[in-house]
Design a protein around this motif. Structure first.
Motif, short mmCIF file in Angstrom:
data_model
loop_
_atom_site.label_atom_id
_atom_site.label_comp_id
_atom_site.label_asym_id
_atom_site.label_seq_id
_atom_site.Cartn_x
_atom_site.Cartn_y
_atom_site.Cartn_z
N ASN A 201 0.82 -1.22 0.00
CA ASN A 201 0.00 0.00 0.00
C ASN A 201 0.85 1.27 0.00
O ASN A 201 0.72 2.12 0.88
CB ASN A 201 -0.93 -0.04 1.22
CG ASN A 201 -2.03 1.01 1.13
OD1 ASN A 201 -2.32 1.52 0.05
ND2 ASN A 201 -2.63 1.33 2.26
N PRO A 202 1.76 1.38 -0.98
CA PRO A 202 2.71 2.50 -0.93
C PRO A 202 2.07 3.86 -1.24
O PRO A 202 1.12 3.93 -2.02
CB PRO A 202 3.72 2.15 -2.04
CG PRO A 202 2.93 1.35 -3.01
CD PRO A 202 1.93 0.56 -2.19
N ALA A 203 2.59 4.90 -0.60
CA ALA A 203 2.27 6.27 -0.98
C ALA A 203 3.40 6.72 -1.89
O ALA A 203 4.42 7.22 -1.43
CB ALA A 203 2.15 7.17 0.24
N THR B 162 0.73 6.98 -6.48
CA THR B 162 -0.59 7.04 -5.82
C THR B 162 -0.86 8.40 -5.19
O THR B 162 -1.96 8.65 -4.74
CB THR B 162 -0.71 5.97 -4.72
OG1 THR B 162 0.35 6.15 -3.78
CG2 THR B 162 -0.62 4.58 -5.29
N ARG B 163 0.16 9.28 -5.15
CA ARG B 163 -0.07 10.60 -4.56
C ARG B 163 -0.60 11.60 -5.57
O ARG B 163 -1.34 12.52 -5.24
CB ARG B 163 1.23 11.13 -3.95
CG ARG B 163 1.67 10.32 -2.73
CD ARG B 163 3.11 10.62 -2.37
NE ARG B 163 4.01 10.35 -3.50
CZ ARG B 163 5.32 10.44 -3.42
NH1 ARG B 163 5.90 10.80 -2.30
NH2 ARG B 163 6.08 10.16 -4.47
N SER C 123 -1.34 2.12 6.79
CA SER C 123 -0.24 1.33 6.22
C SER C 123 1.09 2.05 6.37
O SER C 123 2.12 1.42 6.59
CB SER C 123 -0.49 1.04 4.74
OG SER C 123 -1.66 0.28 4.57
N ARG C 124 1.04 3.38 6.24
CA ARG C 124 2.28 4.17 6.33
C ARG C 124 2.84 4.11 7.76
O ARG C 124 4.03 3.93 7.96
CB ARG C 124 2.03 5.64 5.98
CG ARG C 124 1.50 5.88 4.58
CD ARG C 124 2.62 5.98 3.58
NE ARG C 124 3.47 4.79 3.53
CZ ARG C 124 3.11 3.64 3.03
NH1 ARG C 124 1.92 3.48 2.53
NH2 ARG C 124 3.93 2.62 3.04
N ILE D 161 -4.74 -3.90 4.15
CA ILE D 161 -5.44 -2.64 3.88
C ILE D 161 -4.86 -1.99 2.62
O ILE D 161 -3.65 -2.04 2.40
CB ILE D 161 -5.28 -1.68 5.08
CG1 ILE D 161 -6.14 -2.14 6.25
CG2 ILE D 161 -5.61 -0.24 4.71
CD1 ILE D 161 -5.92 -1.36 7.52
N GLU D 162 -5.73 -1.41 1.81
CA GLU D 162 -5.29 -0.53 0.73
C GLU D 162 -5.93 0.84 0.93
O GLU D 162 -7.05 0.93 1.45
CB GLU D 162 -5.70 -1.08 -0.64
CG GLU D 162 -4.91 -2.29 -1.09
CD GLU D 162 -5.25 -2.71 -2.51
OE1 GLU D 162 -6.07 -2.03 -3.16
OE2 GLU D 162 -4.69 -3.72 -2.96
N ASN E 238 -5.96 2.49 -6.08
CA ASN E 238 -5.20 2.95 -4.91
C ASN E 238 -4.86 4.43 -5.05
O ASN E 238 -4.42 4.87 -6.10
CB ASN E 238 -3.90 2.17 -4.77
CG ASN E 238 -4.15 0.71 -4.48
OD1 ASN E 238 -5.09 0.12 -5.04
ND2 ASN E 238 -3.35 0.13 -3.62
N SER E 239 -5.04 5.18 -3.96
CA SER E 239 -4.78 6.61 -4.04
C SER E 239 -4.50 7.19 -2.66
O SER E 239 -5.17 6.86 -1.69
CB SER E 239 -5.98 7.33 -4.67
OG SER E 239 -5.76 8.73 -4.65
N TYR E 240 -3.50 8.05 -2.61
CA TYR E 240 -3.27 8.87 -1.43
C TYR E 240 -3.56 10.34 -1.73
O TYR E 240 -3.23 11.22 -0.94
CB TYR E 240 -1.82 8.73 -0.94
CG TYR E 240 -1.56 7.47 -0.14
CD1 TYR E 240 -1.68 7.47 1.24
CD2 TYR E 240 -1.20 6.29 -0.77
CE1 TYR E 240 -1.43 6.34 1.99
CE2 TYR E 240 -0.96 5.14 -0.04
CZ TYR E 240 -1.07 5.17 1.34
OH TYR E 240 -0.82 4.03 2.06
N ALA E 241 -4.09 10.62 -2.93
CA ALA E 241 -4.43 11.99 -3.29
C ALA E 241 -5.77 12.33 -2.66
O ALA E 241 -6.74 11.61 -2.85
CB ALA E 241 -4.51 12.13 -4.80
#
Lengths: 87, 418
Positions: free
Chosen positions: A45-47, A70-71, B242-243, B254-255, B302-305
């Protein structure tokens, strides 16, 4: 978001089906339960950059391995999954 | 702390509202605490509040990388409900609903809990049977549920498209005790209650690493404001679990995905409660300011935005138009995206981490807001007693390895569909 399909060129992401993280690889038989648990459930689950599988369902119907951040969704590489990881 | 009442309101009104005390202290970090909670959202602050109030543990810090309530606590559609189906879920969400019902008195804070009903519509015979089954499961656990026919739904919500050619509305499953609450007020109410009991709320303090003891257990955190030691560290950082887990050398089931929500311009009162579309994914309520607050599916990758893309905007609005064509003339005012911890079975995790000194509150998928009070209650119970609370005993981290998943949707291991 547009996805650079190696066969069709830039296409709208709506044409694709998302499969997810390309990193997990099915363990070969015989495998321990823990290996399968890892494969089915656990994720990095990388950022940041992630290799992931997209299927061009409404196009050439190729599986594509995409490297996407993914950012910010910036796509740095795309290749046909059938050509393996070396391409 | 000033007790809020009609009397204090009047007194401050006559002095021009210039003499209100601050609701909570913006604290500086100390060297060490008994408990550190990472994440100053609703869950983290509720955890700190119940640690102090129910367990007498007040040497607690809540670390927040930005400002409190600036993450998913400020990015949801404020719906509260307990209409779940599985035994592992129902008692927990019902406990959460009971805490919502007593929250304003308990916190002495107006969190605007409004139980005006959650109505899930059904559009086919099969869906009616599935809803009847879910309603029966809820009632067996002592939760209110009513199966309504089309006439009853039409009396409540005459504006829906009952004759939609593809998805005619046949009726709905109604939980009258469901509704909405004011998300920012929930965060501030818990912050005020926790701060008043001695909890340090530390903003602009991002965790950058874990401190470890000689035996490898977690003994504190590295932060942008220096190292802080603690006997116990609890993670309550949905979206970034996750981080944080990675800093402790863990991988989680988890994603992270982005979920968008939307609000329209203010309209006169038209939608009585929360209404959900059974043939697509669309849920809507109307805020006290008049805006229609609605949402649908996650973007799906998947997104961290903390922002979404247009195809999902279109998809959600199409769902709304199929359900209630009257909203077609309302203009969209704002949209926003939050990062969800999408767990592999759609259910949360409240458990010890497999590393000493570390505790997890994670994997809330879409459903974190409604769970805020009970998640705080149960996580505080775990942190204080090292035993899971009875209503959250099934939210184990090892359930994925042992096969005891709580898969409400019955879809298998899949984080990007839920």
């Amino acid at each position: 978001m547009r996805i650079p399909c190696p066969y069709c060129g830039d296409r709208d992401s709506q044409e694709f089906v998302y499969r997810g993280d390309a990193a997990p690889v099915r363990p070969s038989d015989p495998a321990e339960e823990t290996e399968f648990f890892d494969y089915v459930y656990l994720r990095e689950n990388p950022a940041g950059p992630i290799d992931e599988l997209w299927y061009h369902a409404q196009g050439c119907r190729n599986w594509i391995t995409l490297t996407r951040d993914t950012r910010d969704h910036a796509i740095s590489a795309a290749r046909l999954t059938s050509e393996g990881k070396s391409a | 702390m000033t007790h809020y009442s009609l009397f204090t309101l009047l007194r401050n009104a006559f002095s021009g509202h210039r003499h209100w005390d601050r609701a909570w202290r913006d604290a500086e970090p100390q060297e060490s605490y008994d408990v550190i909670i990472v994440g100053g959202g609703g869950h983290g602050l509720a955890t700190a509040y119940y640690l102090a109030k129910e367990h007498g543990i007040t040497n607690v810090a809540v670390l927040e990388k930005g400002w409190i309530g600036g993450g998913n606590a400020g990015r949801n559609t404020t719906i509260i409900r307990s209409n779940y189906g599985l035994p592992g879920n129902i008692p927990f969400y019902e406990w959460s609903m009971k805490l919502w019902e007593g929250m304003e008195q308990d916190l002495n804070y107006n969190t605007m809990v409004s139980q005006r009903g959650v109505l899930n519509l059904y559009h086919s015979d099969a869906q009616r049977d599935a809803y009847a089954r879910r309603g029966n499961m809820m009632r067996l656990h002592g939760v209110d549920a009513e199966l309504l026919g089309r006439d009853q739904v039409q009396a409540m919500a005459p504006f829906l498209d009952y004759e939609n050619a593809r998805f005619p509305i046949q009726g709905g499953l109604l939980q009258r005790r469901g509704g909405t609450a004011r998300h920012d007020a929930v965060v501030w109410g818990y912050a005020r209650g926790a701060s008043d009991r001695g909890v340090d709320i530390i903003q602009n303090c991002a965790v950058t690493g874990m401190l470890r003891g000689p035996d490898g257990s977690i003994t504190g955190v590295e932060t942008t404001r220096g190292p802080i030691r603690a006997k116990k560290v609890g993670l309550s950082v949905a979206g970034n679990s996750s981080r944080l887990a990675e800093m402790a050398g863990l991988r989680l089931p988890i994603e992270s995905h982005v979920l968008q929500a939307f609000v329209s311009e203010g309209l006169k009162p038209v939608i009585p409660g929360v209404i959900t579309f059974g043939a697509g994914h669309f849920y809507v309520s109307q805020s006290d300011k008049g805006g229609l607050v609605f949402g649908g599916d996650i973007d799906g990758y998947n997104s961290y935005a903390q922002r979404g893309n247009l195809p999902t905007v279109e998809d959600v609005c199409e769902g709304g138009m199929a359900l209630m064509p009257m909203i077609g003339r309302a203009r969209l005012l704002r949209s926003w995206g939050g990062i969800m911890d999408m767990s592999m079975d759609g259910s949360p995790i409240i458990d010890h981490a497999p590393v000493g000194g570390l505790y997890l509150n994670a994997g809330w998928c879409y459903g974190g807001f409604k769970a805020t009070p009970a998640a705080g209650w149960c996580f505080a119970h775990l942190l204080a007693t090292d035993q899971p609370h009875e209503t959250a005993a099934d939210f184990r981290l090892d359930r994925f390895a042992t096969g005891h998943v709580i898969d409400e949707k019955g879809q298998g291991a899949q984080p990007n569909l839920h």
